[in-house]
Design a protein around this motif. Sequence first.
Motif, short mmCIF file in Angstrom:
data_model
loop_
_atom_site.label_atom_id
_atom_site.label_comp_id
_atom_site.label_asym_id
_atom_site.label_seq_id
_atom_site.Cartn_x
_atom_site.Cartn_y
_atom_site.Cartn_z
N SER A 5 0.82 -1.20 0.00
CA SER A 5 0.00 0.00 0.00
C SER A 5 0.87 1.27 0.00
N SER A 6 0.20 2.42 0.02
CA SER A 6 0.90 3.70 0.00
C SER A 6 0.34 4.64 1.06
N LEU A 7 1.17 5.58 1.47
CA LEU A 7 0.75 6.70 2.31
C LEU A 7 0.76 7.95 1.44
N PHE A 8 -0.19 8.84 1.69
CA PHE A 8 -0.27 10.10 0.97
C PHE A 8 0.03 11.23 1.95
N VAL A 9 1.02 12.05 1.61
CA VAL A 9 1.42 13.19 2.44
C VAL A 9 0.91 14.46 1.77
N PHE A 10 -0.08 15.11 2.38
CA PHE A 10 -0.66 16.35 1.86
C PHE A 10 0.05 17.52 2.53
N THR A 11 0.45 18.53 1.72
CA THR A 11 1.23 19.64 2.26
C THR A 11 0.54 20.99 2.06
N ASN A 12 1.04 21.99 2.77
CA ASN A 12 0.48 23.34 2.70
C ASN A 12 0.77 24.05 1.38
N THR A 13 1.64 23.49 0.54
CA THR A 13 1.94 24.10 -0.77
C THR A 13 1.05 23.53 -1.87
N GLY A 14 0.12 22.64 -1.50
CA GLY A 14 -0.80 22.07 -2.48
C GLY A 14 -0.29 20.80 -3.12
N ASN A 15 0.81 20.25 -2.62
CA ASN A 15 1.34 19.00 -3.15
C ASN A 15 0.84 17.81 -2.35
N HIS A 17 2.36 13.93 -1.83
CA HIS A 17 3.47 13.01 -2.10
C HIS A 17 3.03 11.60 -1.72
N GLN A 18 3.26 10.66 -2.63
CA GLN A 18 2.88 9.27 -2.40
C GLN A 18 4.14 8.48 -1.99
N ILE A 19 4.06 7.81 -0.86
CA ILE A 19 5.19 7.01 -0.36
C ILE A 19 4.73 5.57 -0.20
N LYS A 20 5.44 4.65 -0.82
CA LYS A 20 5.11 3.24 -0.68
C LYS A 20 5.50 2.76 0.72
N ILE A 21 4.60 2.00 1.35
CA ILE A 21 4.84 1.49 2.70
C ILE A 21 6.13 0.66 2.74
N LYS A 22 6.38 -0.11 1.69
CA LYS A 22 7.57 -0.98 1.68
C LYS A 22 8.88 -0.18 1.68
N ASP A 23 8.82 1.11 1.31
CA ASP A 23 10.02 1.96 1.30
C ASP A 23 10.33 2.57 2.67
N ILE A 24 9.39 2.46 3.60
CA ILE A 24 9.59 3.03 4.93
C ILE A 24 10.28 1.97 5.80
N ILE A 52 -1.36 13.02 6.75
CA ILE A 52 -0.76 11.81 6.19
C ILE A 52 -1.81 10.72 6.29
N LEU A 53 -2.21 10.17 5.13
CA LEU A 53 -3.31 9.21 5.10
C LEU A 53 -2.96 7.99 4.27
N PRO A 54 -3.47 6.80 4.64
CA PRO A 54 -3.28 5.62 3.81
C PRO A 54 -4.17 5.68 2.57
N ILE A 55 -3.75 4.98 1.52
CA ILE A 55 -4.47 5.02 0.25
C ILE A 55 -5.94 4.62 0.40
N GLU A 56 -6.23 3.67 1.29
CA GLU A 56 -7.61 3.22 1.47
C GLU A 56 -8.50 4.36 1.95
N GLN A 57 -7.99 5.18 2.85
CA GLN A 57 -8.77 6.30 3.38
C GLN A 57 -8.89 7.41 2.34
N VAL A 58 -7.87 7.60 1.53
CA VAL A 58 -7.92 8.61 0.47
C VAL A 58 -8.98 8.24 -0.56
N LYS A 59 -8.98 6.99 -1.00
CA LYS A 59 -9.94 6.53 -2.01
C LYS A 59 -11.38 6.61 -1.53
N ALA A 60 -11.60 6.41 -0.24
CA ALA A 60 -12.95 6.29 0.30
C ALA A 60 -13.63 7.61 0.64
N ASN A 61 -12.93 8.74 0.51
CA ASN A 61 -13.49 10.01 0.99
C ASN A 61 -13.42 11.12 -0.04
#
Length: 136
Positions: A5-15, A17-24, A52-61
């Motif tokens: 899965s992936s984590l999504f990092v939302f920032t104040n600059t409007g970006n 960033h997608q980070i794969k869990i396996k890379d952490i 910072i949200l997991p992909i499942e939560q991002v897709k569902a909302n």
Amino acid sequence: TKSSSSLFVFTNTGNVHQIKIKDIPYCKFKDRGTPVDNLSSYNSSNESFLSILPIEQVKANDFVVVTDNNFIKIVNGEEFVTVRKTILFTKLEPNAKVVGFGALPNGKLIVQSSSNYFLNIILYFILNRNYFMKFL
């Protein structure tokens, strides 16, 4: 959250960033960890985390985005899921920042200004989902 899965990092600059869990890397709780800058194109000197949200939560909302120059919009979470590691989740005017970001609550949204004024927004009135609405 699965390791594929992936984590999504939302920032104040409007970006976002997608980070794969396996890379952490796994660490002990006393370890410092790895800077997010090393796992994505996030730049800690130019941007700050909003969420910072997991992909499942991002897709569902759906998500509400509020900027410091009084714009608000609603975006479907599916739009953030792409093959690219970094995308711009909202277009900003020069020097503007995202000050509010979160999953869409049911029916109402209350926004607090820096002057401690509160605005109660009935979300039904944010009609055009992908365009900012300016409020006073």
